[in-house]
Design an enzyme around this catalytic site. Structure first.
Site, mmCIF file in Angstrom:
data_model
loop_
_atom_site.group_PDB
_atom_site.id
_atom_site.type_symbol
_atom_site.label_atom_id
_atom_site.label_comp_id
_atom_site.label_asym_id
_atom_site.label_seq_id
_atom_site.Cartn_x
_atom_site.Cartn_y
_atom_site.Cartn_z
ATOM 1 N N TYR A 23 -16.864 -55.700 25.178
ATOM 2 C CA TYR A 23 -15.640 -55.519 24.382
ATOM 3 C C TYR A 23 -15.659 -56.356 23.098
ATOM 4 O O TYR A 23 -14.603 -56.691 22.580
ATOM 5 C CB TYR A 23 -14.413 -55.878 25.218
ATOM 6 C CG TYR A 23 -13.972 -54.764 26.164
ATOM 7 C CD1 TYR A 23 -13.730 -53.473 25.693
ATOM 8 C CD2 TYR A 23 -13.753 -55.013 27.514
ATOM 9 C CE1 TYR A 23 -13.304 -52.454 26.549
ATOM 10 C CE2 TYR A 23 -13.324 -53.999 28.376
ATOM 11 C CZ TYR A 23 -13.099 -52.719 27.877
ATOM 12 O OH TYR A 23 -12.668 -51.714 28.707
ATOM 13 N N PHE B 285 -5.088 -59.458 23.781
ATOM 14 C CA PHE B 285 -5.350 -59.134 25.188
ATOM 15 C C PHE B 285 -6.826 -59.283 25.564
ATOM 16 O O PHE B 285 -7.203 -59.010 26.708
ATOM 17 C CB PHE B 285 -4.875 -57.702 25.506
ATOM 18 C CG PHE B 285 -5.444 -56.646 24.590
ATOM 19 C CD1 PHE B 285 -6.710 -56.117 24.822
ATOM 20 C CD2 PHE B 285 -4.719 -56.191 23.493
ATOM 21 C CE1 PHE B 285 -7.233 -55.144 23.988
ATOM 22 C CE2 PHE B 285 -5.236 -55.215 22.654
ATOM 23 C CZ PHE B 285 -6.501 -54.692 22.896
ATOM 24 N N LYS C 242 -13.468 -48.613 35.768
ATOM 25 C CA LYS C 242 -13.149 -50.041 35.800
ATOM 26 C C LYS C 242 -12.726 -50.453 37.219
ATOM 27 O O LYS C 242 -12.495 -49.593 38.085
ATOM 28 C CB LYS C 242 -12.041 -50.327 34.790
ATOM 29 C CG LYS C 242 -12.423 -49.978 33.330
ATOM 30 C CD LYS C 242 -11.305 -50.389 32.388
ATOM 31 C CE LYS C 242 -11.335 -49.633 31.090
ATOM 32 N NZ LYS C 242 -10.227 -50.007 30.189
ATOM 33 N N HIS D 278 -13.426 -46.360 31.108
ATOM 34 C CA HIS D 278 -13.889 -46.622 29.745
ATOM 35 C C HIS D 278 -14.811 -45.481 29.317
ATOM 36 O O HIS D 278 -15.589 -44.972 30.114
ATOM 37 C CB HIS D 278 -14.677 -47.936 29.679
ATOM 38 C CG HIS D 278 -15.423 -48.089 28.384
ATOM 39 N ND1 HIS D 278 -14.836 -48.612 27.252
ATOM 40 C CD2 HIS D 278 -16.688 -47.735 28.028
ATOM 41 C CE1 HIS D 278 -15.717 -48.590 26.259
ATOM 42 N NE2 HIS D 278 -16.854 -48.063 26.701
ATOM 43 N N GLU E 175 -23.691 -49.273 23.953
ATOM 44 C CA GLU E 175 -23.192 -49.524 25.315
ATOM 45 C C GLU E 175 -24.197 -49.089 26.379
ATOM 46 O O GLU E 175 -24.370 -49.784 27.386
ATOM 47 C CB GLU E 175 -21.834 -48.826 25.499
ATOM 48 C CG GLU E 175 -20.742 -49.505 24.670
ATOM 49 C CD GLU E 175 -19.411 -48.772 24.630
ATOM 50 O OE1 GLU E 175 -18.481 -49.282 23.994
ATOM 51 O OE2 GLU E 175 -19.298 -47.682 25.233
ATOM 52 N N ASN F 31 -5.966 -48.833 32.935
ATOM 53 C CA ASN F 31 -6.185 -47.415 32.578
ATOM 54 C C ASN F 31 -7.485 -46.843 33.137
ATOM 55 O O ASN F 31 -7.966 -45.809 32.690
ATOM 56 C CB ASN F 31 -6.045 -47.197 31.061
ATOM 57 C CG ASN F 31 -7.094 -47.928 30.258
ATOM 58 O OD1 ASN F 31 -8.009 -48.531 30.828
ATOM 59 N ND2 ASN F 31 -6.988 -47.871 28.942
#
Ligand code: DAT
Ligand code: MG
Length: 234
Positions: free
Chosen positions: A132, A140, A92, A198, A209, A195
């Site tokens: 997502y 969030f 990310k 992914h 994906e 974080n």
């Protein structure tokens, strides 16, 4: 079950291909044993190459002659062996900006997984929302999509036996406060909102994906140099 047979076929194909590079009968014998073991009698056409009608030695002579044919028949499976399981992994924007690309890639590489697609992209917010989509009800969600589309993301496809599940292990728990030391998030991140990486959470999401981030022509099938050292049956 089918994937087990598939993997067995892949291993046997690799064994046949490497044995075909040698003409020695002892190797052929070891190879036939490997074939018999990995196929567990499920594919009659393989074992038929090795069934002697008389003495054991006659059987081995005929198997040596049949070997090249078997190799050609299994070359397709060798190609498929290179496509056994794939997962989508993305570094990310926080991971990219913090200079962690090489660190993260090296963890997957050192494990023995194979990189089959990679590109650096800045996803649009709409694209992030698609990626997502299963989290759209979460509070969030908007911030998460803004964040994913805020800068370059290194999108990758990694391949290997068990790579979907084990990729998640390498990554660690979603919340870096709960990720074990030794995992990517455990070692390199502090909070859930940053974080750094992914990873697909299962076979269906991996397929979706990979399809969302890459076109089929961007996925490269090849046999890695070290594959025969990463995979093998004894
Ligand atoms: P993972 O990335 O481990 O698959 P997930 O799919 O549940 O986790 O969530 C996707 C991302 O959303 C996650 O990497 C970080 C963010 N996220 C998850 N839970 C969050 C929370 N409680 N607060 C803020 N961001 C969260
Ligand atoms: Mg997830």
């Amino acid at each position: 079950m089918s994937s087990q047979i598939y993997r067995s076929a892949a291993r046997t194909a690799r064994a046949l291909l490497s044995a075909s590079r040698s003409s020695s009968v002892p190797q052929g014998r070891a190879l036939a044993a490997a074939a018999a073991t990995s196929f567990r009698g499920k594919t009659a056409f393989i074992s038929s190459f090795y069934e002697g009608t008389g003495s054991a030695s006659r059987g081995w002579v005929s198997s040596a002659l049949a070997l090249p044919a078997a190799v050609y028949m299994l070359q397709d499976q060798e190609v498929h062996a290179a496509e056994m399981e794939r997962t989508f992994i993305a570094i990310k924007p926080d991971g990219v900006q913090r200079g962690l690309i090489a660190e993260i890639i090296s963890r997957f590489e050192r494990k023995g997984f194979k990189l089959v697609a990679v590109k650096l992209v800045v996803p649009s917010k709409e694209f992030a929302q698609k990626h997502y989509h299963d989290l759209k009800e979460r509070p969030f969600f908007d911030g998460l999509c803004n964040f994913l589309s805020s800068g370059p993301v290194l999108a990758m496809v990694w391949e290997g036996e068990g790579v979907i599940k084990y990729g998640r292990k390498l990554i660690g728990a979603t919340d870096p406060q709960k990720s074990e030391p030794g995992t990517i998030r455990g070692d390199l991140a502090v909070v859930v909102g940053r974080n750094i990486i992914h990873g697909s959470d299962g076979p269906e999401t991996a397929k979706d994906e990979i399809g969302l981030w890459f076109s089929p022509t961007e996925l490269v099938s090849y046999t890695g140099n070290a594959e025969k050292w990463v995979y093998g049956n004894n």
